[in-house]
Design an enzyme around this catalytic site. Structure first.
Site, mmCIF file in Angstrom:
data_model
loop_
_atom_site.group_PDB
_atom_site.id
_atom_site.type_symbol
_atom_site.label_atom_id
_atom_site.label_comp_id
_atom_site.label_asym_id
_atom_site.label_seq_id
_atom_site.Cartn_x
_atom_site.Cartn_y
_atom_site.Cartn_z
ATOM 1 N N HIS A 199 0.671 -94.921 26.892
ATOM 2 C CA HIS A 199 0.854 -95.843 25.776
ATOM 3 C C HIS A 199 0.496 -97.271 26.140
ATOM 4 O O HIS A 199 0.673 -97.711 27.270
ATOM 5 C CB HIS A 199 2.317 -95.808 25.304
ATOM 6 C CG HIS A 199 2.640 -94.599 24.498
ATOM 7 N ND1 HIS A 199 3.913 -94.082 24.410
ATOM 8 C CD2 HIS A 199 1.870 -93.788 23.735
ATOM 9 C CE1 HIS A 199 3.905 -93.020 23.627
ATOM 10 N NE2 HIS A 199 2.680 -92.821 23.216
ATOM 11 N N GLU A 237 10.420 -95.195 27.954
ATOM 12 C CA GLU A 237 9.411 -95.148 29.018
ATOM 13 C C GLU A 237 9.295 -96.537 29.632
ATOM 14 O O GLU A 237 9.925 -97.495 29.171
ATOM 15 C CB GLU A 237 8.067 -94.651 28.472
ATOM 16 C CG GLU A 237 7.533 -95.451 27.307
ATOM 17 C CD GLU A 237 6.341 -94.770 26.602
ATOM 18 O OE1 GLU A 237 5.482 -95.512 26.103
ATOM 19 O OE2 GLU A 237 6.278 -93.528 26.544
#
Length: 293
Positions: free
Chosen positions: A252, A214
């Site tokens: 996150h 990511e």
């Protein structure tokens, strides 16, 4: 053969008496060989008691000495989780898996520094990760066991839900997994993509790998550059966050674009340049992998 854990692994649960620790110890124990793998729990105030037949010890060291535990899984709340990691490191376990989300970055910086300063051989997975699984042998963590199937595809991912997505696709295609590893989405963590790729590369029971990353940080790029020269097996990739705006944290704690090279597009470009086939569509991870086999 598998990476990191197998049916002979012996696990101690830190935080076994909390609601989360109880729930996930119960479900992990019910999966495959879990009945034999989950051998101990830790709670200094409840030493001598047991959780559904699993003995509880005052410390990780006591649990290791009494049961031969070599892996720990941590469900301790954020404020005490770093201390729990350190306790497992001091007990010289092979692997510590920290599921806990929300550990202060400063705590993790200190843990990483202390581990390096003593030359610790203990491997750390997480924090803020779903854990890992070797299908039909053992699962340690919070992933749903029923979607996994024994096979020869390795999966490594920063995202928990995308791990499950890749697993489900690979299972549906009839390929199955050798191991699936969630490395967690925090900025300061243990095992990185590159570490797990090396393990899959050396594992005779893994034929191909899906790497899921990511936005934020250099980890996927480092892994891609290593894979270009060293990976002997087919490797495909997906990076979450193609539409994420710079400077905004997405999900996150580690998913924050801070420079030019840690956008999803930049990572995908470097991965492609390193010979890794990629997709921008998460629903195509399985079919992309099948196409390179």
């Amino acid at each position: 053969m598998s990476i990191l854990i197998n049916k002979d692994t012996k696990v101690v649960t830190q935080g076994i008496t909390g609601k989360t620790g109880q729930f996930h110890t119960r479900t992990s124990r019910a999966y495959a060989n879990g009945q034999n793998c989950f051998v101990a729990g830790v709670n200094p105030k409840k030493a001598g008691e047991d959780f559904e037949g699993i003995p509880i010890f005052a410390s990780v060291k006591d649990a290791k000495n009494e049961t031969g535990a070599n892996v720990s899984v941590i469900y301790v709340p954020p404020a005490g989780a770093a201390a729990a990691i350190w306790e497992a490191v001091e007990a010289e376990l092979d692997l510590v898996i920290c599921i806990t989300e929300g550990i202060p970055v400063r705590d993790m910086l200190e843990i990483k520094y202390r581990m390096q300063s003593i030359g610790s051989k203990t491997l750390l997975l997480g924090p803020n990760c779903p854990g890992l699984i070797t299908p039909d042998e053992i699962k340690i963590g919070i992933m749903p066991g029923h979607i996994h199937r024994k096979g020869r595809v390795g999966i490594v991912s920063r995202s928990g839900t995308l791990t499950y997505e890749a697993v489900a696709q690979v299972t549906e295609l009839g390929l199955g997994q050798s191991s699936a590893v969630g490395i967690g989405g925090d900025p300061i963590n243990g095992l990185k993509h590159i570490d797990v790729l090396k393990m899959f590369n050396d594992d005779p029971d893994t034929d191909a790998v899906i790497m899921i990353g990511e936005i934020g940080g250099p980890d996927e790029v480092n892994a891609a550059l290593w894979a270009k020269d060293n990976m002997k097996k087919p490797l495909v990739g997906f990076i979450a966050g193609v539409t994420a705006p710079a400077g905004k944290r997405m999900g996150h704690a580690g998913a924050l674009i801070s420079g030019g090279a840690d956008t999803a597009d930049a990572k995908l470009e470097i991965m492609e340049a390193c010979g890794i086939r990629t997709t921008k569509n998460p629903s195509e991870m399985g079919t992309l992998l099948k196409s390179v086999l």
